[in-house]
Motif scaffolding. Structure first.
Motif, PDB file in Angstrom:
ATOM      1  N   ASP A  60      63.757  68.891  53.020  1.00 41.05           N
ATOM      2  CA  ASP A  60      62.489  68.189  53.332  1.00 41.05           C
ATOM      3  C   ASP A  60      62.082  67.737  51.841  1.00 41.05           C
ATOM      4  O   ASP A  60      62.676  68.356  50.803  1.00 41.05           O
ATOM      5  N   SER A  61      60.737  66.736  51.735  1.00 42.30           N
ATOM      6  CA  SER A  61      60.465  66.349  50.775  1.00 42.30           C
ATOM      7  C   SER A  61      59.732  66.735  49.812  1.00 42.30           C
ATOM      8  O   SER A  61      59.210  67.813  50.683  1.00 42.30           O
ATOM      9  N   PRO A  62      59.701  66.970  48.712  1.00 46.92           N
ATOM     10  CA  PRO A  62      58.037  67.397  48.096  1.00 46.92           C
ATOM     11  C   PRO A  62      56.737  67.499  49.021  1.00 46.92           C
ATOM     12  O   PRO A  62      56.398  68.647  49.278  1.00 46.92           O
ATOM     13  N   GLU A  63      56.919  66.644  49.329  1.00 46.95           N
ATOM     14  CA  GLU A  63      55.282  65.516  50.029  1.00 46.95           C
ATOM     15  C   GLU A  63      55.734  66.391  51.495  1.00 46.95           C
ATOM     16  O   GLU A  63      54.551  67.009  51.700  1.00 46.95           O
ATOM     17  N   GLY A  64      56.873  66.437  51.932  1.00 48.40           N
ATOM     18  CA  GLY A  64      56.760  67.224  52.761  1.00 48.40           C
ATOM     19  C   GLY A  64      57.088  68.578  52.980  1.00 48.40           C
ATOM     20  O   GLY A  64      55.977  69.409  54.560  1.00 48.40           O
ATOM     21  N   GLN A  65      57.249  69.560  52.108  1.00 48.15           N
ATOM     22  CA  GLN A  65      56.936  70.636  52.227  1.00 48.15           C
ATOM     23  C   GLN A  65      55.485  71.263  51.540  1.00 48.15           C
ATOM     24  O   GLN A  65      55.321  72.535  52.671  1.00 48.15           O
TER      25      GLN A  65
ATOM     26  N   ASN B 234      62.116  75.937  53.829  1.00 48.12           N
ATOM     27  CA  ASN B 234      62.883  76.516  52.695  1.00 48.12           C
ATOM     28  C   ASN B 234      64.120  75.405  53.342  1.00 48.12           C
ATOM     29  O   ASN B 234      65.644  76.627  52.430  1.00 48.12           O
ATOM     30  N   ARG B 235      64.532  75.301  53.840  1.00 43.51           N
ATOM     31  CA  ARG B 235      65.927  74.752  54.243  1.00 43.51           C
ATOM     32  C   ARG B 235      66.800  73.721  53.386  1.00 43.51           C
ATOM     33  O   ARG B 235      66.326  73.171  52.650  1.00 43.51           O
ATOM     34  N   ASP B 236      67.983  73.823  52.784  1.00 41.64           N
ATOM     35  CA  ASP B 236      69.204  73.233  52.348  1.00 41.64           C
ATOM     36  C   ASP B 236      68.932  71.194  52.940  1.00 41.64           C
ATOM     37  O   ASP B 236      68.790  71.945  54.044  1.00 41.64           O
ATOM     38  N   ASP B 237      69.697  71.174  51.968  1.00 44.05           N
ATOM     39  CA  ASP B 237      69.939  69.594  52.132  1.00 44.05           C
ATOM     40  C   ASP B 237      71.499  69.286  53.286  1.00 44.05           C
ATOM     41  O   ASP B 237      71.981  70.491  52.195  1.00 44.05           O
ATOM     42  N   TYR B 238      71.557  69.153  53.951  1.00 49.23           N
ATOM     43  CA  TYR B 238      73.084  69.426  54.321  1.00 49.23           C
ATOM     44  C   TYR B 238      74.020  68.153  54.139  1.00 49.23           C
ATOM     45  O   TYR B 238      74.707  68.453  55.256  1.00 49.23           O
ATOM     46  N   ARG B 239      73.369  66.794  53.654  1.00 43.62           N
ATOM     47  CA  ARG B 239      73.668  66.454  53.848  1.00 43.62           C
ATOM     48  C   ARG B 239      75.474  65.825  52.989  1.00 43.62           C
ATOM     49  O   ARG B 239      76.682  65.738  53.998  1.00 43.62           O
TER      50      ARG B 239
END
Ligand code: MLT
Length: 249
Positions: free
Chosen positions: A111-116, A178-183
């Motif tokens: 999530d972006s800060p906005e998304g969070q 809370n999820r990580d970036d999986y890229r």
């Protein structure tokens, strides 16, 4: 794909349940299929933990338990949106149980800060009795414009959303937040992978799916015409055709 791929485990998105995949029972003519409810959705009670403490590892553990219950053979994981986030966490944690991946209408980014912030706003809505208005809006936003006037279809989507446990909804929101970036994980995926996306998916659009497919070695991309974010439910035949083509190799 070889015989390891004879079982497909379907993992739904937020805030839905296993009925998302009703159209995929048609695949039972060639494969063993199993549709699971995540904790807090459909027939399952939520996790015992406080919503704030939830991470995708809790859901990945629930998927691992489901695989164990199903005989502990490796499965093809077919997962939509939040289910896809969970599938990437599953790949990180127990790749030996995953024979293939079908990633539908999902993304690898955190999530972006906005998304969070949006997740916390949604939690607040659930806590203050505004979940229904939120679901009403979502049931329109998630699907292709051509489906929005289809009352029966929207009623099926809303029934899943309204059936979700309120604590379960909050838990999912915190876990996604809370999820990580999986890229960075995508390049290390070594099992056959199909990325599916609705042509009109506004939440996880086709450009993102294309980029995800490009980063996963050998992955295929299927863009489903006239479908939104719920492509397997909106256009089951087209999705099933893509899945069949992928599994038959
Ligand atoms: C889902 O469809 O699972 C969710 O809408 C995904 C999200 O909110 O990121």
């Amino acid at each position: 794909m070889d015989s390891l791929a004879s079982r497909i485990l379907f993992v739904h998105g937020y805030p839905l349940d296993r009925r998302l995949w009703d159209g995929q029972y048609a695949l039972a003519d060639g494969w063993s299929v199993r549709m699971m409810d995540l904790p807090g959705f459909g027939a399952r009670p939520p996790f015992p933990e406080a919503p704030e403490d939830l991470t995708l590892t809790h859901y990945a553990d629930a998927v691992r338990d489901e695989i164990r219950e199903w005989g502990d053979e490796p499965v093809v994981l077919a997962a939509l949106s939040m289910g896809g986030y969970i599938a990437l966490e599953c790949w990180r944690r127990f790749p030996e149980k995953i024979a293939g991946l079908i990633l539908c209408d999902t993304r690898a980014e955190a999530d972006s800060p906005e998304g969070q912030k949006g997740r916390l706003a949604a939690v607040e809505k659930v806590r203050t009795g505004q979940a229904d208005a939120m679901f009403e809006q979502m049931s329109k936003d998630l699907i292709a414009p051509s489906r929005r006037g289809d009352d029966d279809f929207r009623a099926r989507v809303l029934e899943m959303m309204r059936g979700a446990d309120s604590v379960g909804v909050q838990q999912a929101l915190f876990a996604m937040r809370n999820r990580d970036d999986y890229r960075a994980e995508l390049g290390g995926i070594t099992v056959p992978t199909l990325v599916v996306v609705g042509e009109l998916d506004a939440l996880t659009p086709p450009e993102g799916a294309k980029s995800m497919a490009e980063q996963i070695p050998g992955a295929r991309l299927a863009v489903i015409p006239d479908a939104g974010h719920l492509s397997p439910m909106e256009r089951p035949e087209a999705c099933n055709e893509a899945i069949r083509g992928f599994l038959e190799g």
